[in-house]
Scaffold this active site. Structure first.
Site, PDB file in Angstrom:
ATOM      1  N   GLU A   1       6.051   3.310  -9.540  1.00  0.00           N
ATOM      2  CA  GLU A   1       4.620   3.539  -9.842  1.00  0.00           C
ATOM      3  C   GLU A   1       4.173   2.753 -11.075  1.00  0.00           C
ATOM      4  OE1 GLU A   1       2.990   5.227  -7.654  1.00  0.00           O
ATOM      5  OE2 GLU A   1       4.281   6.823  -6.866  1.00  0.00           O
ATOM      6  N   CYS A  47      -1.068   1.122  10.030  1.00  0.00           N
ATOM      7  CA  CYS A  47      -2.448   1.590   9.928  1.00  0.00           C
ATOM      8  C   CYS A  47      -2.616   2.907  10.701  1.00  0.00           C
ATOM      9  CB  CYS A  47      -3.406   0.523  10.453  1.00  0.00           C
ATOM     10  SG  CYS A  47      -5.115   1.079  10.453  1.00  0.00           S
ATOM     11  N   CYS A  83      -5.188  -1.071   7.851  1.00  0.00           N
ATOM     12  CA  CYS A  83      -5.210  -2.533   7.898  1.00  0.00           C
ATOM     13  C   CYS A  83      -6.529  -3.021   7.276  1.00  0.00           C
ATOM     14  CB  CYS A  83      -5.071  -3.035   9.330  1.00  0.00           C
ATOM     15  SG  CYS A  83      -6.550  -2.717  10.322  1.00  0.00           S
ATOM     16  N   CYS A  92      -9.669  -1.811   9.325  1.00  0.00           N
ATOM     17  CA  CYS A  92     -10.007  -0.380   9.348  1.00  0.00           C
ATOM     18  C   CYS A  92     -10.272   0.200   7.953  1.00  0.00           C
ATOM     19  CB  CYS A  92      -8.883   0.415  10.014  1.00  0.00           C
ATOM     20  SG  CYS A  92      -8.583  -0.057  11.724  1.00  0.00           S
ATOM     21  N   GLY A 151       6.912   2.081   1.977  1.00  0.00           N
ATOM     22  CA  GLY A 151       8.366   2.154   1.768  1.00  0.00           C
ATOM     23  C   GLY A 151       8.797   1.563   0.432  1.00  0.00           C
ATOM     24  N   PRO A 208       0.825  -1.208   0.000  1.00  0.00           N
ATOM     25  CA  PRO A 208       0.000   0.000   0.000  1.00  0.00           C
ATOM     26  C   PRO A 208       0.860   1.260   0.000  1.00  0.00           C
ATOM     27  CG  PRO A 208       0.196  -0.818   2.222  1.00  0.00           C
ATOM     28  CD  PRO A 208       0.929  -1.802   1.344  1.00  0.00           C
ATOM     29  N   MET A 209       0.218   2.409  -0.038  1.00  0.00           N
ATOM     30  CA  MET A 209       0.953   3.671   0.072  1.00  0.00           C
ATOM     31  C   MET A 209       1.629   3.752   1.442  1.00  0.00           C
ATOM     32  SD  MET A 209      -1.511   6.487  -1.815  1.00  0.00           S
ATOM     33  CE  MET A 209      -0.365   7.843  -1.546  1.00  0.00           C
TER      34      MET A 209
END
Ligand code: ADP
Ligand code: TMP
Ligand code: MG
Ligand code: ZN
Length: 197
Positions: free
Chosen positions: A92, A148, A186, A189, A21, A17-18
């Site tokens: 990207e 998260c 996560c 959430c 790293g 995810p964003m």
């Protein structure tokens, strides 16, 4: 022309995810090639203008110079890759047209090390663009996690927020941005709103 003595190329994917790293890891691997005096080129999509146009830049401001490529014309990469280039590095990757896959495969087949970083999932939690095929073709896949923003557990997803509220599932997939529009979350959430509910 060849990455290693035996001349066997390799596709490495760094995903997650964003804020996980991915760009930092891409820079880390590339810096190590710099120390090893390998010849490499870094590419990024022309639509990512978040921090700078001619650099890949991580959320904590680490950067390296990169060449902009039109997302609809990934074949632009080919013209830059001269005989002495041993590795190509692309950030990207999720934004590029599917034809990037053929280009990645072509250079790996020629014996080069091809490092690709990108989001595995979009804000809805669905596979992003060419990523599923790229993961299947890769010799090495590194899935990173962020933290998260809600509960502090390992984040595997990206939450899109519009005016502080979760985005709807019919929102456009592509929306370049950072903390004003996105959080790491996560599975528990992470939220997507549906119009029909
Ligand atoms: P990516 O390319 O995967 O989005 P970057 O490499 O650009 O990630 O940035 C990673 C950095 O983002 C981390 O080292 C940390 O400094 C910062 N960061 C900001 N928010 C978070 C978060 N929720 N979880 C982890 N790191 C975060
Ligand atoms: P990052 O992984 O380096 O943080 O960058 C991800 C980029 O992708 C950022 O510009 C936001 C964008 N993005 C979308 O366009 N659609 C999405 O669904 C998600 C999650 C991110
Ligand atoms: Mg990044
Ligand atoms: Zn959570």
């Amino acid at each position: 022309m060849q990455y290693n003595e035996s001349g066997i190329g390799v596709i490495e994917v760094i995903c997650g995810p964003m804020y996980a790293g991915k760009t930092e890891e891409l820079i880390r691997r590339t810096k190590r090639m710099e120390y090893a005096k390998k010849n490499f080129l870094i590419f990024k999509p022309n639509i990512d203008n978040r921090y700078a146009t001619d650099f890949v830049v991580s959320h904590n401001k680490k950067s390296m110079e990169a060449i902009n490529i039109d997302i609809n014309h990934p074949e632009q990469i080919i013209a830059y890759v001269t005989e002495e280039i041993q590795s190509i590095v692309i950030d990207e990757v999720q934004f590029f047209d599917e034809r990037l896959l053929e280009i990645v495969k072509h250079f790996a087949d020629k014996g080069m090390r091809v490092i690709c970083a990108g989001l595995d999932m979009d804000f809805k939690g669905e596979p992003f663009g060419l990523i599923p095929n790229l993961l299947a073709m890769a010799e090495s896949v590194t899935k990173l996690t962020a933290i998260c923003n809600c509960c502090g557990e390992e984040a595997t997803r990206t939450q899109r927020l519009v005016d502080g509220r979760p985005a709807y599932d019919d929102d456009p997939i592509v929306l370049v941005g950072a903390t004003e529009s996105y959080e790491a979350r996560c599975r528990k959430c992470h939220q997507v709103l549906h119009h029909h509910e």
